[in-house]
Design an enzyme around this catalytic site. Structure first.
Site, PDB file in Angstrom:
ATOM      1  CG  ASP A 290      -9.005  39.411 -53.235  1.00 48.69           C
ATOM      2  OD1 ASP A 290      -8.053  38.757 -54.288  1.00 48.69           O
ATOM      3  OD2 ASP A 290      -9.050  40.179 -53.252  1.00 48.69           O
ATOM      4  CG  ASP A 515      -9.305  48.695 -53.466  1.00 44.57           C
ATOM      5  OD1 ASP A 515      -9.972  48.124 -53.907  1.00 44.57           O
ATOM      6  OD2 ASP A 515      -7.861  49.107 -53.425  1.00 44.57           O
TER       7      ASP A 515
END
Length: 576
Positions: A290, A515
């Site tokens: 990411d 998450d």
């Protein structure tokens, strides 16, 4: 000059050379009245052809010091070519090694290990006769002894990595995760599966509450290996300004703290991985998920931009950090670096796909790294993209509507699943300049999408939307949804070489780890509240202004989420 490069280390028992010295270890000037003293254990491993590796263990026998300088003189033609865990330099036969920021403090009785690769001419490689630390002759001196031998025939070459580290190898089972899985009803069905070990903050290196540190994981991996090839999977995940397009997994380092990233995070990790005790392991590193793709997709003038990503593009610290990590970790010969390439629902569009490959190549050649430090790439890390969509293709024509052009779910994306995306990205990366032998990993930990909602055939052939929505296995509301997705299930079990160009299916994200929190939770882990983890959130430009699809009552990112773990097992495909 500083030598930072590839480390070659002969197999245990090939060479033994030990010098215990009190002439020669110089720990930078001791404080007034300090009682100086030290011991050095020096081991030279010859692999033939004029090459050798040196390991130096420094033990401080005097008062504590905050930095040190080690000096010794080679008795022959030896030259240091590269080194680790110290700043190495050589003038003539005189060698100097100074401490790094993270290993300068040595208390009384404290020790540290450093090492180098070198070369020599002639038939002998004689050990240095003495060492000094901080300009002081060490106390307790003993005459150095050596039983250095040189191998005959083909020299050992532990720096030669295998093409696919997963082939013919076991994979490390993280006992910390396994214990949590086993504690869940039915969790024993998957508790023996290998998962990634996340180094998501500096404290994780030494261990945190309920989680062992890096060296402890590696020690356990050696035990699990029991003499057989074994892969351990590490997630390198702590860039400054981390996850600039998300808040749930923001990290501890500020956008400009690149030096802390290098000296307090990457350098200690690289030093631990380089220890001879772990030389037999195949260490797979997933480098900074990411990060780099955000510099393509989430910057001005894209409608999906965030101010934080603009900052990271301007300061260059994502590229610098990834390049530095690749260079330092790639210098360890049994480390296999895999760069993160997002997923098909992020980079599958033409204006994202090629530019991301080019940017990755730029980072792979930054900060002293080269493309040789990239063994491959990983797709779908910690995401939910389906492995294979069997019931539609992008060029299907439904009553005059081409799926790629008219189906909102596809929305001109060139890829509909992770396998097709990963295989295509591999080819595009080679076109960008990466070596032709690079491989791909796909994270299948949460992309099974089984259960009662799983379609068993194509959707109705009335419109492109109806056809795709009725037949797609990925049941997310939108491809841009990424946080604790409702309805998700465990996917394919970890498997080596399952498809062409794919090194392995892996579980890098441990099933059951959240998450992000579904509501704001104060914490000291640097993790913010991201509305994409809020089940009531109606979305933004990055998910087509759709509902988030997130589960309620989720804890902080990385914390155990029992309800999600149970749902993942219920919806597993193949079923458990």
């Amino acid at each position: 000059m500083t030598f930072i490069g590839r480390r070659r280390w002969a197999s245990a028992g090939v060479v033994v050379a030990t010098a215990v010295a009190t002439a020669g270890i110089a720990l930078s000037a001791p404080s007034a009245g300090a009682a100086p003293g030290c011991r050095v254990d020096y081991t030279a491993n010859n692999w033939g052809g004029g090459g050798f590796g040196g390991k130096v263990k420094i033990t401080n026998l005097g008062d504590a010091v905050s930095s040190w300088t080690l000096k010794f003189t080679f008795p022959g033609s030896q030259k240091v070519s590269q080194g680790w865990s110290a700043n190495w330099s050589q003038s003539g036969a005189d060698v100097t090694a100074t401490s790094m920021s993270w290993n300068g403090n040595l208390g009384t009785g404290g020790s540290t290990e450093i090492g180098f690769n070198g070369s020599y001419t002639g038939s002998t490689n004689t050990d240095p006769a003495s060492f000094s630390l901080n300009g002081t002759v060490c106390t307790g001196q003993q005459p150095p002894t050596s039983t250095t031998t040189t191998t005959t025939g083909n020299p050992p070459n532990p720096g030669n990595r295998v093409d696919n580290p997963y082939s013919g190898a076991k994979v490390y089972v993280n006992a910390d995760w396994s214990a949590k899985a086993n504690a869940e009803p039915g969790g024993s069905r998957i508790a023996n599966q290998p998962t990634g070990v996340w180094m998501d903050r500096i404290a994780a290196i030494n261990g945190t509450t309920g989680a062992r540190g890096l060296a402890a994981h590696l020690d356990d991996a050696v035990r699990q290996a029991a003499g057989s090839p074994l892969v351990i999977q590490l997630v390198i995940y702590n860039l400054p300004g981390r996850d600039c397009a998300a808040l749930a997994s923001n990290g501890e380092l500020k956008a400009d703290e690149i030096n802390r990233y290098k000296t307090e995070y990457i350098d200690p990790i690289a030093a631990i991985l380089a220890r001879p005790a772990y030389a037999s392991l195949r260490i797979v590193t997933v480098v900074e998920i990411d990060s780099l793709p955000n510099l393509v997709t989430n910057v001005t003038p894209r409608p999906t931009f965030t101010p934080q990503c603009d900052v990271m593009k301007a300061n260059g610290n994502y590229i610098a950090g990834v390049g530095y990590a690749l260079a330092k970790l790639g210098a360890v010969p049994n480390v296999y670096n895999y760069l993160d390439v997002g997923h098909h629902g992020w980079l599958g569009w033409d204006d994202n796909f090629g530019p991301s490959a080019e940017l990755l190549f730029q980072a792979a050649n930054a900060q002293g790294s080269t493309k040789a430090n990239v063994h491959g790439f990983i797709a779908n890390t910690a995401n939910y993209g389906i492995l294979k969509e069997p019931y539609f293709k992008i060029d299907d024509n439904i009553n005059g509507e081409v799926v790629r052009e008219k189906a909102k779910w596809v929305d001109w994306n060139r890829y509909i699943d992770e396998l097709g995306y990963a295989q295509a990205f591999r080819q595009r990366a080679v076109q960008a300049g990466f070596d032709a032998g690079v491989g791909m990993l796909i994270d299948t930990s949460r992309n099974g999408w089984g259960g009662a909602a799983r379609p068993t055939g194509p959707g109705p052939r009335t419109t492109a939307d109806a056809f795709v929505n009725g037949g797609r296995l990925d049941r997310r509301i939108h491809l841009g949804n990424w946080c604790n997705q409702s309805g998700a299930g465990i996917g394919e079990r970890p498997k080596a070489a399952p498809e062409s160009g794919i090194d392995a299916y892996v579980w890098i994200k441990p099933p059951g780890e959240s998450d992000g929190a579904s509501k704001e939770i104060p914490n000291n882990e640097g993790k913010g509240f991201d509305r994409m983890c809020d089940p009531t959130y109606t979305g933004n430009a990055r998910n087509g202004n759709s509902m988030s699809g997130a589960l309620a009552d989720a804890p902080l990112a990385g914390h155990w989420f029992s309800a999600q773990f149970q749902e993942l097992m219920r919806n597993a495909y193949p079923a458990l």
